[in-house]
Structure formats: C-alpha cells, structure tokens
Design a protein around this motif. Structure first.
Motif, PDB file in Angstrom:
ATOM      1  N   TYR A 139       0.840  -1.208   0.000  1.00 22.02           N
ATOM      2  CA  TYR A 139       0.000   0.000   0.000  1.00 22.02           C
ATOM      3  C   TYR A 139       0.868   1.249   0.000  1.00 22.02           C
ATOM      4  O   TYR A 139       0.644   2.190  -0.777  1.00 22.02           O
ATOM      5  CB  TYR A 139      -0.912  -0.017   1.222  1.00 22.02           C
ATOM      6  CG  TYR A 139      -1.634   1.298   1.449  1.00 22.02           C
ATOM      7  CD1 TYR A 139      -2.832   1.582   0.784  1.00 22.02           C
ATOM      8  CD2 TYR A 139      -1.112   2.258   2.300  1.00 22.02           C
ATOM      9  CE1 TYR A 139      -3.483   2.791   0.980  1.00 22.02           C
ATOM     10  CE2 TYR A 139      -1.756   3.466   2.502  1.00 22.02           C
ATOM     11  CZ  TYR A 139      -2.945   3.725   1.842  1.00 22.02           C
ATOM     12  OH  TYR A 139      -3.580   4.915   2.028  1.00 22.02           O
ATOM     13  N   PHE A 140       1.874   1.277   0.883  1.00 22.05           N
ATOM     14  CA  PHE A 140       2.715   2.459   1.031  1.00 22.05           C
ATOM     15  C   PHE A 140       3.465   2.769  -0.254  1.00 22.05           C
ATOM     16  O   PHE A 140       3.536   3.927  -0.691  1.00 22.05           O
ATOM     17  CB  PHE A 140       3.691   2.224   2.183  1.00 22.05           C
ATOM     18  CG  PHE A 140       4.596   3.372   2.479  1.00 22.05           C
ATOM     19  CD1 PHE A 140       4.110   4.535   3.037  1.00 22.05           C
ATOM     20  CD2 PHE A 140       5.946   3.299   2.188  1.00 22.05           C
ATOM     21  CE1 PHE A 140       4.946   5.602   3.318  1.00 22.05           C
ATOM     22  CE2 PHE A 140       6.794   4.354   2.457  1.00 22.05           C
ATOM     23  CZ  PHE A 140       6.295   5.505   3.023  1.00 22.05           C
ATOM     24  N   ALA A 141       4.031   1.743  -0.897  1.00 19.13           N
ATOM     25  CA  ALA A 141       4.817   1.963  -2.110  1.00 19.13           C
ATOM     26  C   ALA A 141       3.953   2.431  -3.274  1.00 19.13           C
ATOM     27  O   ALA A 141       4.335   3.326  -4.028  1.00 19.13           O
ATOM     28  CB  ALA A 141       5.559   0.681  -2.482  1.00 19.13           C
ATOM     29  N   LEU A 142       2.761   1.822  -3.442  1.00 19.01           N
ATOM     30  CA  LEU A 142       1.895   2.198  -4.553  1.00 19.01           C
ATOM     31  C   LEU A 142       1.186   3.517  -4.281  1.00 19.01           C
ATOM     32  O   LEU A 142       0.932   4.287  -5.214  1.00 19.01           O
ATOM     33  CB  LEU A 142       0.869   1.090  -4.800  1.00 19.01           C
ATOM     34  CG  LEU A 142       1.451  -0.243  -5.284  1.00 19.01           C
ATOM     35  CD1 LEU A 142       0.370  -1.321  -5.318  1.00 19.01           C
ATOM     36  CD2 LEU A 142       2.091  -0.098  -6.649  1.00 19.01           C
ATOM     37  N   ARG A 143       0.897   3.808  -3.048  1.00 16.23           N
ATOM     38  CA  ARG A 143       0.176   5.042  -2.709  1.00 16.23           C
ATOM     39  C   ARG A 143       1.063   6.264  -2.857  1.00 16.23           C
ATOM     40  O   ARG A 143       0.614   7.323  -3.290  1.00 16.23           O
ATOM     41  CB  ARG A 143      -0.334   4.935  -1.263  1.00 16.23           C
ATOM     42  CG  ARG A 143      -1.048   6.190  -0.750  1.00 16.23           C
ATOM     43  CD  ARG A 143      -2.442   6.269  -1.329  1.00 16.23           C
ATOM     44  NE  ARG A 143      -3.288   7.173  -0.589  1.00 16.23           N
ATOM     45  CZ  ARG A 143      -3.353   8.488  -0.790  1.00 16.23           C
ATOM     46  NH1 ARG A 143      -2.594   9.047  -1.702  1.00 16.23           N
ATOM     47  NH2 ARG A 143      -4.178   9.235  -0.092  1.00 16.23           N
ATOM     48  N   TYR A 144       2.344   6.126  -2.497  1.00 15.54           N
ATOM     49  CA  TYR A 144       3.212   7.291  -2.456  1.00 15.54           C
ATOM     50  C   TYR A 144       4.356   7.223  -3.461  1.00 15.54           C
ATOM     51  O   TYR A 144       5.326   7.981  -3.342  1.00 15.54           O
ATOM     52  CB  TYR A 144       3.756   7.470  -1.036  1.00 15.54           C
ATOM     53  CG  TYR A 144       2.657   7.775  -0.055  1.00 15.54           C
ATOM     54  CD1 TYR A 144       2.035   9.004  -0.049  1.00 15.54           C
ATOM     55  CD2 TYR A 144       2.209   6.803   0.828  1.00 15.54           C
ATOM     56  CE1 TYR A 144       0.995   9.275   0.823  1.00 15.54           C
ATOM     57  CE2 TYR A 144       1.173   7.063   1.706  1.00 15.54           C
ATOM     58  CZ  TYR A 144       0.571   8.295   1.695  1.00 15.54           C
ATOM     59  OH  TYR A 144      -0.458   8.555   2.549  1.00 15.54           O
ATOM     60  N   ASP A 145       4.256   6.333  -4.444  1.00 15.60           N
ATOM     61  CA  ASP A 145       5.226   6.288  -5.534  1.00 15.60           C
ATOM     62  C   ASP A 145       6.650   6.194  -5.000  1.00 15.60           C
ATOM     63  O   ASP A 145       7.542   6.957  -5.378  1.00 15.60           O
ATOM     64  CB  ASP A 145       5.067   7.516  -6.426  1.00 15.60           C
ATOM     65  CG  ASP A 145       5.893   7.399  -7.699  1.00 15.60           C
ATOM     66  OD1 ASP A 145       6.158   6.259  -8.111  1.00 15.60           O
ATOM     67  OD2 ASP A 145       6.271   8.440  -8.265  1.00 15.60           O
ATOM     68  N   THR A 146       6.871   5.259  -4.087  1.00 18.71           N
ATOM     69  CA  THR A 146       8.192   5.068  -3.505  1.00 18.71           C
ATOM     70  C   THR A 146       8.492   3.584  -3.456  1.00 18.71           C
ATOM     71  O   THR A 146       7.670   2.759  -3.846  1.00 18.71           O
ATOM     72  CB  THR A 146       8.264   5.693  -2.098  1.00 18.71           C
ATOM     73  OG1 THR A 146       9.592   5.615  -1.607  1.00 18.71           O
ATOM     74  CG2 THR A 146       7.313   5.007  -1.143  1.00 18.71           C
ATOM     75  N   SER A 147       9.667   3.212  -2.982  1.00 22.13           N
ATOM     76  CA  SER A 147      10.046   1.803  -2.932  1.00 22.13           C
ATOM     77  C   SER A 147       9.513   1.166  -1.655  1.00 22.13           C
ATOM     78  O   SER A 147       9.362   1.850  -0.626  1.00 22.13           O
ATOM     79  CB  SER A 147      11.566   1.659  -2.992  1.00 22.13           C
ATOM     80  OG  SER A 147      12.157   2.174  -1.819  1.00 22.13           O
ATOM     81  N   PRO A 148       9.246  -0.139  -1.658  1.00 22.49           N
ATOM     82  CA  PRO A 148       8.801  -0.798  -0.434  1.00 22.49           C
ATOM     83  C   PRO A 148       9.786  -0.663   0.713  1.00 22.49           C
ATOM     84  O   PRO A 148       9.389  -0.621   1.881  1.00 22.49           O
ATOM     85  CB  PRO A 148       8.625  -2.256  -0.868  1.00 22.49           C
ATOM     86  CG  PRO A 148       8.360  -2.197  -2.327  1.00 22.49           C
ATOM     87  CD  PRO A 148       9.201  -1.049  -2.822  1.00 22.49           C
ATOM     88  N   LEU A 149      11.083  -0.589   0.399  1.00 26.74           N
ATOM     89  CA  LEU A 149      12.071  -0.455   1.458  1.00 26.74           C
ATOM     90  C   LEU A 149      11.901   0.851   2.238  1.00 26.74           C
ATOM     91  O   LEU A 149      12.300   0.942   3.405  1.00 26.74           O
ATOM     92  CB  LEU A 149      13.475  -0.542   0.872  1.00 26.74           C
ATOM     93  CG  LEU A 149      14.637  -0.665   1.868  1.00 26.74           C
ATOM     94  CD1 LEU A 149      14.482  -1.923   2.710  1.00 26.74           C
ATOM     95  CD2 LEU A 149      15.974  -0.657   1.139  1.00 26.74           C
ATOM     96  N   SER A 150      11.295   1.862   1.617  1.00 26.42           N
ATOM     97  CA  SER A 150      11.054   3.122   2.318  1.00 26.42           C
ATOM     98  C   SER A 150      10.094   2.940   3.484  1.00 26.42           C
ATOM     99  O   SER A 150      10.054   3.781   4.386  1.00 26.42           O
ATOM    100  CB  SER A 150      10.493   4.168   1.344  1.00 26.42           C
ATOM    101  OG  SER A 150      11.428   4.477   0.335  1.00 26.42           O
ATOM    102  N   TYR A 151       9.321   1.874   3.464  1.00 31.31           N
ATOM    103  CA  TYR A 151       8.461   1.551   4.596  1.00 31.31           C
ATOM    104  C   TYR A 151       9.292   1.429   5.863  1.00 31.31           C
ATOM    105  O   TYR A 151       8.862   1.845   6.950  1.00 31.31           O
ATOM    106  CB  TYR A 151       7.734   0.250   4.282  1.00 31.31           C
ATOM    107  CG  TYR A 151       6.941  -0.361   5.416  1.00 31.31           C
ATOM    108  CD1 TYR A 151       5.657   0.081   5.714  1.00 31.31           C
ATOM    109  CD2 TYR A 151       7.467  -1.413   6.161  1.00 31.31           C
ATOM    110  CE1 TYR A 151       4.921  -0.508   6.734  1.00 31.31           C
ATOM    111  CE2 TYR A 151       6.750  -2.004   7.177  1.00 31.31           C
ATOM    112  CZ  TYR A 151       5.477  -1.549   7.463  1.00 31.31           C
ATOM    113  OH  TYR A 151       4.752  -2.133   8.473  1.00 31.31           O
TER     114      TYR A 151
END
Length: 455
Positions: free
Chosen positions: A127-139
C-alpha cells in the motif's frame, strides 16, 4: 474504472464541496500564518473526517500537498493520465517482489520490536509503495511500521515526485530560486568558492578532477600533503562515490588494501573523473568533544533552516549523523545512525537507523563507543545554529539543509542541500510546525506561475 482506481490510490481526495465554493483555484482555506517570532502552534479550523486526527502543525503541508497533486491531475491530458495509470499498473509486480524481499530482510526485527506481523508488514509495504510512488524499502526507512506512525501515514510528507520532493521543487519555482543559486549548493566546488567569498569556514579544495585532468593547488603529485585525503564526487549525494585514502607514511596512501604512491593516487583519481568530476580534500576528524559520537569517521549535524518572507532565518530541524563500524561516511543509507537534536537545548534523542545495526533500529547507546545518546547535550550547539543561519544569508534559497562538523580547528560547513530528504520530518521531535509556517507563508506570498503549476 481504471481512473477511479488510480485516483483512489495515488491522488489525494478532493476537499469537501463547501470548502471549494467561491474559492479560486490557487487559494487555500487556511488560517493566515501567525507571527513568526514565537513558536506557538498555529490555530487551525475545525476538522472532520481524515483531517480530524491530523495535528494542527501538519495541516498547512497536508493541504498544500493535496492541492498540488489535485491540480496536477486536473491539468493533465487524458493521454498523460492513461500513461500514468499504465506505469502504475506495471509497478505492481515489482512492488510485490521487492516487498517480499524487504520483509525477508527486516521483517523479523520489526515483528520482535513493534509487534507487527510479517504478513501485515507485507500488505502495508505494498500500500505504502503504490500510494506514495516510492520503494517498499522506504516503509522501513521512514519507520512507518510503528503503529502510531501508520495511523498517520496519509498525513506526512515523503520523498517522492508526488509529495515532499515535488513540494520543494514547486516552492523553489514560485520563489524564483535561480539555477545559479541551486548550482552553488549542488556543485561542491562552487559551494567552497561561495563560502570563501562570505568568510564561511569550509574545507579547502586541494584539487579538482574533471574528465581526466586535475587543477588546483595540489594538481601535481609532489604537492599532495602527507595527511589522510578524502575524495568525493563534485555533485554527489548521500555519500555515494566517496573514498578515503589513509596516509601510510613515506609518500604512500592506502585504500581498501591497495597502496598508492602520489603519482598512482593522482592517476587513479584522474581515471575516476572521466565518469564524474571529483574533489580532493583533507580527511577531517572530529574534535575530542564529538568523538564519543563516532566510530572513527566524521560525524556531522544536519541543520535545516528556512528564510521567511521578511528575510529572517529560522532553524526548523536538526539531527546528529553518526558513522558506525568501518563506514567512511555518516549517511544513514551507508549504515549510520541519526539522533534528533532539540533546537532550544541541544539535547539528543534516541538514535535511529534505516537498516538494523546490531539487530536494532533504535539505539540508546552508540553501537561502537557505547556512549549514551538520549539526554546528552551536544557541545557547541548554539554555535552550530548560528553558523547555519549565517550561511543561509549567503544563498538566495528558501530552505537549505546544512552539513556542519566540529573539528579541532572549529566548526566547518561541509555542504548545503536545497533538495533535502524528508526523513527528518517524520521524527516527532522536529519542529515541523516551523517548516509548515515557512512553506505556507511563501506559497501565499508568491503567486503561482504556469511553470510551477504544471511541474
């Protein structure tokens, strides 16, 4: 249906209709920013829905982010929108793969420390990566796994084109930040020259390497000083490409088990400069009062300052970046840890890392020196703030993030960044309301331009 799906995940919801009636496109229904001389939280209108849980100090940033993203969507052509949706759908398999790998690498540590199960981490990452156009590792980089932070995941700025990075770019465009001013910060050679022009302490440049040629006071091998040397890209970020050459005596330097004489070292740097320009400086070390915060390399303070429309400079965030292990840089992306600094007292908070260090993301002690961090006063803190504010007067940019170090010769400016990371904004100790005031005041003062609206 694809448009609805894309807007529901990527774009922020539109404000209530009552908040849009009679309101021009470029005007927000926000309270006027309070006086900048005090630090009391700005008054905020009554909020409902998802804004009810949003602290008042975050609301100006939240509203500006939503408006900028909404305007970008409304101004785009249908062809552009379809291209966005196609690119988003193509990311889904990659995000799922990267999220699974990130959970395998960090999931167990987070589950043990915060009680968030690994399957839940996987779903939240996607959700975080697709919602905010970032990489999953940024979670994990933003520590969104913490329950209190996940509850506010939709109200914080992130480093992506659709959020914090774009907000900074729009701010610089509206305020008329010239390319020359940005280049004076991005190019470390120009930065050194600007600091010398304004009598600001900064490491001297021994030599500059560009396309296989060297220039500067130590462009000849015979001129190299018998000291540890540090080479870095002229426009590098996050410590990438940096190299330290330790003086081994008798005119030789070592790096990664390789020994160079003066001529060999200069030839190596010339070859490297064919790919990217380099700078060569003396390797700095911290003064004795800061050495408990480092494993041997240079520890620095990242101080963020903002210029108000009236011209005064306001610090709004700071952290102490500390290297660990054998790292030659203090960047958290290279395994370093960072501790937030109270702007008034200079007291440190617990340190955090974006990668587990000794199996932990949060640290009460420095992993190598075992020096306590929370509640420790950083020596010469008031002088650090004064230097950052004085340096900001030399650059015509609204917000700048400074890297400042205390050496045996005193405080020195290493570099300034006009496009700085949003990571510090996600730590509660930072005075985010100060940054929100600076951003809101300038966005209200400077009218939007066609360029800033479309970018």
């Amino acid at each position: 249906p694809y448009t609805t799906l894309f807007r529901s995940i990527v774009c922020a919801p539109r404000p209530a209709r009552s908040a849009r009636l009679g309101c021009p496109r470029q005007v927000l229904l926000l309270p006027a920013p309070p006086a900048m001389q005090n630090d009391t939280p700005p008054s905020a209108p009554t909020a409902t829905g998802q804004d009810a849980d949003l602290p008042p100090l975050h609301r100006p940033l939240h509203e500006w982010r939503r408006q900028l993203r909404r305007e970008q969507w409304e101004r785009a052509s249908w062809r552009t929108k379809l291209w966005w949706m196609r690119q988003w759908l193509r990311r889904v398999p990659t995000v799922v793969r990267d999220a699974r790998r990130a959970v395998q690498q960090h999931g167990r540590h987070v589950a043990d420390a915060h009680g968030v199960s690994q399957p839940r981490q996987f779903v939240q990452q996607c959700y975080f990566a697709l919602r905010y156009d970032t990489s999953p590792l940024s979670y994990y980089t933003y520590r969104v796994y913490r329950p209190e932070r996940w509850a506010r995941v939709d109200t914080l700025p992130y480093d992506s084109w659709t959020s914090h990075g774009r907000m900074i770019r729009v701010l610089n465009l509206r305020t008329g930040a010239s390319p020359n001013e940005r280049a004076a910060l991005d190019d470390k050679r120009q930065f050194s020259a600007r600091c010398a022009q304004h009598n600001l302490p900064t490491p001297s440049v021994l030599a500059s390497f560009d396309d296989g040629t060297a220039c500067g006071p130590c462009a000849s091998p015979a001129d190299l000083p018998p000291a540890d040397l540090f080479a870095k890209p002229r426009d590098g970020k996050q410590g990438r490409g940096a190299a330290k050459y330790v003086y081994a005596g008798q005119g030789c330097w070592t790096n990664a088990d390789t020994t160079y004489d003066a001529a060999g070292l200069m030839n190596r740097l010339k070859r490297r400069s064919e790919g990217e320009p380099l700078l060569l400086q003396r390797a700095l070390r911290n003064a004795s009062s800061w050495r408990p915060f480092t494993s041997g390399s240079l520890a620095t303070v990242r101080l963020m300052t903002g210029r108000l429309p009236g011209g005064s400079i306001l610090p709004f965030g700071a952290k102490l970046r500390m290297p660990t292990g054998n790292a030659i840089v203090d960047n958290t992306s290279a395994g370093g840890i960072a501790s937030q600094i109270n702007l008034q007292s200079g007291l440190l908070g617990p340190a955090v890392s974006i990668k587990p260090v000794n199996g932990r993301f949060t640290h009460e002690l420095h992993p190598d020196t075992e020096h306590p961090l929370p509640g420790t006063a950083l020596p010469h803190w008031s002088n650090v703030v004064d230097l950052g504010c004085r340096a900001h007067d030399a650059f015509d940019i609204v917000t700048i993030a400074w890297d400042i170090a205390l050496t045996p010769d005193g405080l020195t400016l290493l570099e300034g960044n006009c496009s700085w990371s949003a990571h510090p904004l996600l730590v509660p100790e930072i005075r985010l309301r100060r940054y929100a005031r600076v951003y809101d005041a300038w966005m209200r003062t400077c009218p939007p331009t066609r360029c800033s609206a479309n970018r």
